[in-house]
Design a protein around this motif. Structure first.
Motif, PDB file in Angstrom:
ATOM      1  N   SER A 156      28.617  -7.232  18.215  1.00 26.88           N
ATOM      2  CA  SER A 156      29.621  -8.115  18.022  1.00 26.88           C
ATOM      3  C   SER A 156      31.077  -7.526  18.327  1.00 26.88           C
ATOM      4  O   SER A 156      32.044  -8.287  18.745  1.00 26.88           O
ATOM      5  CB  SER A 156      29.597  -9.048  16.805  1.00 26.88           C
ATOM      6  N   ARG A 157      31.277  -6.534  17.799  1.00 26.58           N
ATOM      7  CA  ARG A 157      32.726  -6.109  17.652  1.00 26.58           C
ATOM      8  C   ARG A 157      32.602  -4.382  17.647  1.00 26.58           C
ATOM      9  O   ARG A 157      31.711  -3.683  17.079  1.00 26.58           O
ATOM     10  CB  ARG A 157      33.350  -6.631  16.281  1.00 26.58           C
ATOM     11  N   VAL A 158      33.419  -3.645  18.132  1.00 31.19           N
ATOM     12  CA  VAL A 158      33.673  -2.279  18.208  1.00 31.19           C
ATOM     13  C   VAL A 158      35.310  -2.166  18.097  1.00 31.19           C
ATOM     14  O   VAL A 158      36.248  -2.646  18.465  1.00 31.19           O
ATOM     15  CB  VAL A 158      33.263  -1.734  19.795  1.00 31.19           C
ATOM     16  N   VAL A 205      36.834   1.896  27.296  1.00 34.71           N
ATOM     17  CA  VAL A 205      35.729   2.361  26.651  1.00 34.71           C
ATOM     18  C   VAL A 205      35.135   1.803  25.627  1.00 34.71           C
ATOM     19  O   VAL A 205      33.843   1.373  25.359  1.00 34.71           O
ATOM     20  CB  VAL A 205      36.280   3.884  26.041  1.00 34.71           C
ATOM     21  N   LEU A 206      35.888   1.047  24.592  1.00 36.81           N
ATOM     22  CA  LEU A 206      35.224   0.284  23.598  1.00 36.81           C
ATOM     23  C   LEU A 206      34.414  -1.009  24.293  1.00 36.81           C
ATOM     24  O   LEU A 206      33.501  -1.347  24.052  1.00 36.81           O
ATOM     25  CB  LEU A 206      36.305  -0.523  22.515  1.00 36.81           C
ATOM     26  N   LYS A 207      35.104  -1.607  25.173  1.00 32.63           N
ATOM     27  CA  LYS A 207      34.429  -2.595  26.125  1.00 32.63           C
ATOM     28  C   LYS A 207      33.086  -2.326  26.583  1.00 32.63           C
ATOM     29  O   LYS A 207      31.951  -3.012  26.351  1.00 32.63           O
ATOM     30  CB  LYS A 207      35.178  -3.159  27.101  1.00 32.63           C
ATOM     31  N   ARG A 208      32.922  -1.032  27.301  1.00 41.33           N
ATOM     32  CA  ARG A 208      31.811  -0.416  27.716  1.00 41.33           C
ATOM     33  C   ARG A 208      30.789  -0.282  26.611  1.00 41.33           C
ATOM     34  O   ARG A 208      29.605  -0.520  26.600  1.00 41.33           O
ATOM     35  CB  ARG A 208      31.852   0.616  28.472  1.00 41.33           C
ATOM     36  N   LEU A 209      31.398   0.393  25.393  1.00 39.06           N
ATOM     37  CA  LEU A 209      30.522   0.518  24.319  1.00 39.06           C
ATOM     38  C   LEU A 209      29.945  -0.734  23.760  1.00 39.06           C
ATOM     39  O   LEU A 209      28.670  -0.752  23.174  1.00 39.06           O
ATOM     40  CB  LEU A 209      30.853   1.227  23.315  1.00 39.06           C
ATOM     41  N   GLY A 210      30.672  -1.833  23.624  1.00 35.86           N
ATOM     42  CA  GLY A 210      30.291  -3.105  23.007  1.00 35.86           C
ATOM     43  C   GLY A 210      29.192  -3.601  23.823  1.00 35.86           C
ATOM     44  O   GLY A 210      28.253  -4.318  23.313  1.00 35.86           O
ATOM     45  N   ASN A 216      29.436   8.234  29.369  1.00 36.20           N
ATOM     46  CA  ASN A 216      29.774   9.197  30.594  1.00 36.20           C
ATOM     47  C   ASN A 216      31.148   8.398  30.985  1.00 36.20           C
ATOM     48  O   ASN A 216      32.021   9.166  31.628  1.00 36.20           O
ATOM     49  CB  ASN A 216      28.709   9.253  31.371  1.00 36.20           C
ATOM     50  N   TYR A 217      30.857   7.168  31.130  1.00 41.35           N
ATOM     51  CA  TYR A 217      32.206   6.205  31.683  1.00 41.35           C
ATOM     52  C   TYR A 217      33.465   6.478  30.783  1.00 41.35           C
ATOM     53  O   TYR A 217      34.473   7.039  31.627  1.00 41.35           O
ATOM     54  CB  TYR A 217      32.190   4.764  31.543  1.00 41.35           C
ATOM     55  N   ALA A 218      33.214   6.621  29.771  1.00 36.45           N
ATOM     56  CA  ALA A 218      34.400   7.025  28.751  1.00 36.45           C
ATOM     57  C   ALA A 218      34.977   8.448  28.874  1.00 36.45           C
ATOM     58  O   ALA A 218      36.127   8.767  29.017  1.00 36.45           O
ATOM     59  CB  ALA A 218      34.176   7.074  27.295  1.00 36.45           C
ATOM     60  N   SER A 219      34.035   9.417  29.232  1.00 36.04           N
ATOM     61  CA  SER A 219      34.240  10.761  29.396  1.00 36.04           C
ATOM     62  C   SER A 219      35.129  11.021  30.737  1.00 36.04           C
ATOM     63  O   SER A 219      35.997  11.645  30.924  1.00 36.04           O
ATOM     64  CB  SER A 219      33.104  11.588  29.582  1.00 36.04           C
ATOM     65  N   GLU A 220      34.636  10.151  31.803  1.00 36.11           N
ATOM     66  CA  GLU A 220      35.309  10.329  32.969  1.00 36.11           C
ATOM     67  C   GLU A 220      36.810   9.649  33.123  1.00 36.11           C
ATOM     68  O   GLU A 220      37.658  10.152  33.476  1.00 36.11           O
ATOM     69  CB  GLU A 220      34.414   9.382  34.223  1.00 36.11           C
ATOM     70  N   ALA A 233      30.102   9.188  21.485  1.00 38.48           N
ATOM     71  CA  ALA A 233      31.051   8.786  21.905  1.00 38.48           C
ATOM     72  C   ALA A 233      32.208   9.008  20.962  1.00 38.48           C
ATOM     73  O   ALA A 233      33.308   9.147  21.389  1.00 38.48           O
ATOM     74  CB  ALA A 233      30.688   7.063  21.797  1.00 38.48           C
ATOM     75  N   ALA A 234      31.810   9.067  19.589  1.00 37.42           N
ATOM     76  CA  ALA A 234      32.717   9.318  18.910  1.00 37.42           C
ATOM     77  C   ALA A 234      33.584  10.863  19.094  1.00 37.42           C
ATOM     78  O   ALA A 234      34.586  11.224  18.913  1.00 37.42           O
ATOM     79  CB  ALA A 234      32.288   9.670  17.339  1.00 37.42           C
ATOM     80  N   ASP A 235      32.505  11.496  19.387  1.00 42.05           N
ATOM     81  CA  ASP A 235      32.984  13.170  19.669  1.00 42.05           C
ATOM     82  C   ASP A 235      33.815  13.013  21.013  1.00 42.05           C
ATOM     83  O   ASP A 235      34.759  13.757  21.047  1.00 42.05           O
ATOM     84  CB  ASP A 235      31.704  13.888  19.990  1.00 42.05           C
ATOM     85  N   ILE A 236      33.497  12.119  22.145  1.00 47.58           N
ATOM     86  CA  ILE A 236      34.348  12.171  23.229  1.00 47.58           C
ATOM     87  C   ILE A 236      35.738  11.467  22.947  1.00 47.58           C
ATOM     88  O   ILE A 236      36.697  11.980  23.585  1.00 47.58           O
ATOM     89  CB  ILE A 236      33.529  11.396  24.485  1.00 47.58           C
TER      90      ILE A 236
END
Length: 751
Positions: A189-191, A178-183, A159-163, A308-311
């Motif tokens: 370990s890595r995104v 977004v990658l930081k939030r997902l990780g 949702n954060y990434a979407s916003e 996430a991939a879709d967003i």
């Protein structure tokens, strides 16, 4: 309601030491449950329980090795919730109490009807199935809740990434955030994000665009190697899978060897590769690496990462942002609906549990109200409640007894005993398990009661549960039995005397039957001396008429006539003594040779007339034994009668050259004496030779005998401390040996 015949998907352990009951009830249980384990005792049952973990236990109580209650105690140590049904032939109150203590769900008294056992198994089976379904749903719910929690954390990042994308579009900074939030949400370990493109030879290549690494992970990856990776170099599977919109995930050690080379150099243990599509075209992928520990990816995580991939794909293709957001909202709504449905199911399950509890309470209420024994509960010696049986036994209504001390209704002689035992139980001391008291009923009559009490907890208070049995009739019966026992010995002696007289009658009957058979032979034995007497008298008359008679001739003829008369008198006297009832059962020294000789004097002529070669051989040694000579003579007569029947039956077969032979011989040694009777008749089949001394057993036709002969012989020989044995070969011969102890008088013993 139609009878249910479908097997229940449960497992049952059936413990029973009697093979017939295991077969009977085990077969029925196999028609009800899908899996049935059968044990021959409690020890074997416990072993099966530990190994198979059955849902339901059906057990007998009294078994070898380990009884049913011991097995139940061990089962309860391992599993407090296993349902148990007891089947027992002993309706003992202590067993019922133990059953309550161990929370037994069924208590059946043998013989148990199949329908009742099946009904209880099916009721408990349905409870087990409902509980299993509830456990499974609860497990799924917990898994779903965990997955939902994990997915909610990821979805927050999504949702954060979407916003972020909605506000700032697809930029380097927004992608980094977004990658930081997902990780952080997935704790990996890595995104990173890779983009696909084609080289000048139209070969599909992928390249690293963005990446984020956790602060505690040392990143030693050579990024230059990730700028241009050809799928054909060991990653062809990725093209097929990701191109179809499916993720690639799992532990690296399970991946193909061609993929492990590069992934291993990056220090990866687990990985998730989620394809990114833009405008329905596979654009690239977002990946998550785990370098610290192997990890299994849940469906919720995969779904969230897919979102996430879709967003990200939507951010790349801004025109599809609204569509992708709507899809995400639809998925969230679907999850909410699933969660709502789970809550509805949970409420339904709780209602089912409450219904089961009500059913259980109803069953125990029925047991309490319909018990054959009186049941009452006291707290601090005051009666709290009673069951209907107490009213039937005492005449007291609940209002007359509840709220009053239990001891008030006891006979004064037993009140101190009641209070003493009551206090000992409360202190945890050993008390006699059951004892008898006298109770005063409503009509002021004294009645004998047997009581058994135990300490329980009732509504948070220490209470005494007491089982009461009316034993007034039993006490009365005990008194009557004591009176009867006083005359028991006298009655036993009378019965023994009746049996002795019956045995004497049987022996007498057998003698008369023998005399009936010997009538012709005895008549011949008498006719011969009668003929001689008649001829001697005729000769005397002739001599007298001719005047030639002399005193010497007369003396010689009269002596001969008197000898024949003595012979007739001896035969008749022997028959008379032999045939009369032998009331005198005292035994005396007798010679086996003399008894055989007397017996043959009655029958030898008859056997000659039948063409039977009767061969006799006497022992020359001391053959004196202690017994009744007329009973022993009866033994010889019966054995010879059987031998005669055997040779006459075989003679009917018209066997060429067959001669009817019966041999009788006597023997004696230092310890024993006796006789042997042998015949070459029909013999005795091996299958029945062990039964020939049984009463009423015979192979003769009904009109030929009752089958009492050999059983009488056996009894007579046993009375003389001897034994009789038979040896025979069917169609060949029969040999009967009578062995008796040698008798030595006191003078010989002293010498």
């Amino acid at each position: 309601m139609a009878k249910t015949t479908k097997k229940l998907p449960i497992s049952v352990l059936y413990a029973e030491d009697k093979a017939s009951l295991r077969k009977k009830y085990g077969g029925m249980l196999k028609n009800v449950a899908e899996v049935v384990h059968i044990a021959e005792d409690g020890k074997a049952g416990l072993k099966i329980f530990n190994k198979e973990k059955p849902d339901l236990v059906v057990t007998d109580l009294n078994m070898p090795e380990m009884d049913g209650l011991e097995m139940i105690r061990e089962i309860r140590k391992r599993n407090k919730d296993t349902r148990i049904i007891i089947m027992t032939a002993h309706d003992a109150k202590e067993n019922f109490l133990h059953a309550i203590d161990h929370r037994v769900r069924g208590y059946l008294i043998k013989p148990v009807e199949h329908e009742e056992l099946e009904r209880q198994v099916r009721v408990l089976g349905r409870e087990i199935m409902r509980e299993k379904n509830m456990d499974e749903q609860l497990h799924r719910r917990h898994e779903a809740e965990k997955a939902l929690k994990d997915s909610e954390t990821i979805l927050k990042a999504v949702n954060y990434a979407s916003e972020l994308f909605f506000k700032y579009n697809y930029t380097t900074q927004s992608i980094a955030d977004v990658l930081k939030r997902l990780g952080e949400a997935t704790e990996v370990s890595r995104v990173y994000i890779f983009e696909n493109f084609e080289d000048n030879k139209s070969q599909t290549v992928t390249s690293l665009l963005f990446d984020w690494t956790a602060p505690d992970v040392i990143d030693e990856v050579d990024l230059t190697k990730l700028k241009e990776i050809y799928y054909k170099d060991g990653f062809s599977r990725w093209v097929k899978t990701l191109g179809k919109g499916k993720p690639i995930y799992g532990n690296i050690n399970k991946f193909p060897r061609s993929e492990k080379k590069l992934l291993g150099e990056m220090g990866l243990l687990s990985i998730v590769i989620m394809p990114i599509f833009v405008n329905n075209t596979w654009w690239g992928f977002i990946g998550l690496d785990e370098c610290c520990r192997p990890r299994e990816w849940t469906e919720a995580e995969l779904n969230a990462l897919g979102t996430a991939a879709d967003i990200i794909g939507a951010a790349i293709q801004r025109k599809r942002v609204d569509v992708e957001l709507l899809k995400l909202n639809n998925e969230l709504e679907h999850r909410i609906q699933e969660r709502t449905q789970d809550l509805i199911n949970e409420i339904s399950d709780r209602k089912n549990i409450e219904e089961l509890l009500r059913e259980s309470e109803e069953k125990y209420r029925q047991i309490f109200e319909n018990a054959n024994d009186g049941i009452l509960l006291t707290v601090e010696g005051i009666v709290r409640f009673i069951n209907p049986k107490i009213y039937e036994m005492t005449g007291y209504m609940p209002k007359n007894i509840i709220g009053k001390p239990f001891s008030d209704f006891m006979h004064v002689d037993y009140r101190d005993l009641i209070m003493e035992n009551h206090m000992k139980r409360l202190r945890g001391e050993d008390v006699e398990e059951r004892y008898d008291i006298q109770f005063i009923d409503k009509k002021k009559r004294l009645r004998w009661f047997e009581i058994k009490s135990t300490v329980i907890t009732w509504e948070g208070e220490t209470a005494i549960l007491t089982f009461v049995s009316d034993i007034s009739d039993r006490k009365k019966t005990d008194d009557e039995l004591k009176k009867l026992n006083r005359t028991l010995e006298q009655r036993v002696q009378k019965e023994l005397e009746k049996i002795r007289k019956q045995q004497e009658l049987l022996i007498q009957k057998s003698k008369l039957e023998s005399l009936g058979e010997l009538a012709a032979g005895i008549a011949h034995e008498i006719n011969q001396p009668l003929g001689s007497i008649s001829m001697g008298i005729d000769n005397l008359l002739i001599k007298m008429q001719s005047g030639e008679i002399t005193e010497e001739y007369t003396k010689r003829k009269t002596e001969s006539i008197f000898r024949d008369i003595d012979r007739i008198r001896n035969i008749i006297g022997h028959v008379r003594i032999f045939s009369r009832e032998q009331y005198n059962t005292e035994q005396e020294p007798i010679s086996v040779n003399n008894v055989v000789l007397n017996a043959l004097s009655l029958i030898s002529r008859q056997y000659d007339n039948m063409g039977i070669d009767l061969q006799v051989k006497y022992s020359s040694r001391n053959d004196t034994t202690l017994g009744n000579k007329y009973k022993l003579e009866q033994v010889i007569m019966n054995l010879l009668s059987n031998a005669r029947y055997a040779v006459m039956e075989k003679d009917k077969a018209d066997i060429k050259g067959y001669e009817k032979i019966i041999k009788i011989s006597t023997f004696a040694n230092r310890k024993n004496c006796g006789l042997i009777i042998y015949d070459n008749g029909t013999g005795i089949p091996e299958s029945i030779i062990g039964n020939i001394f049984d009463p009423f057993f015979t192979t003769k036709q009904e009109e030929m005998g009752t089958g009492l002969g050999l059983s009488i012989i056996y009894g007579i020989i046993k009375d003389m401390k001897g034994e009789i044995k038979a040896d025979s070969k069917e169609g060949k011969h029969t040999r009967l040996v009578v062995t008796l102890p040698i008798y030595k008088d006191q003078k010989e013993k002293h010498n």
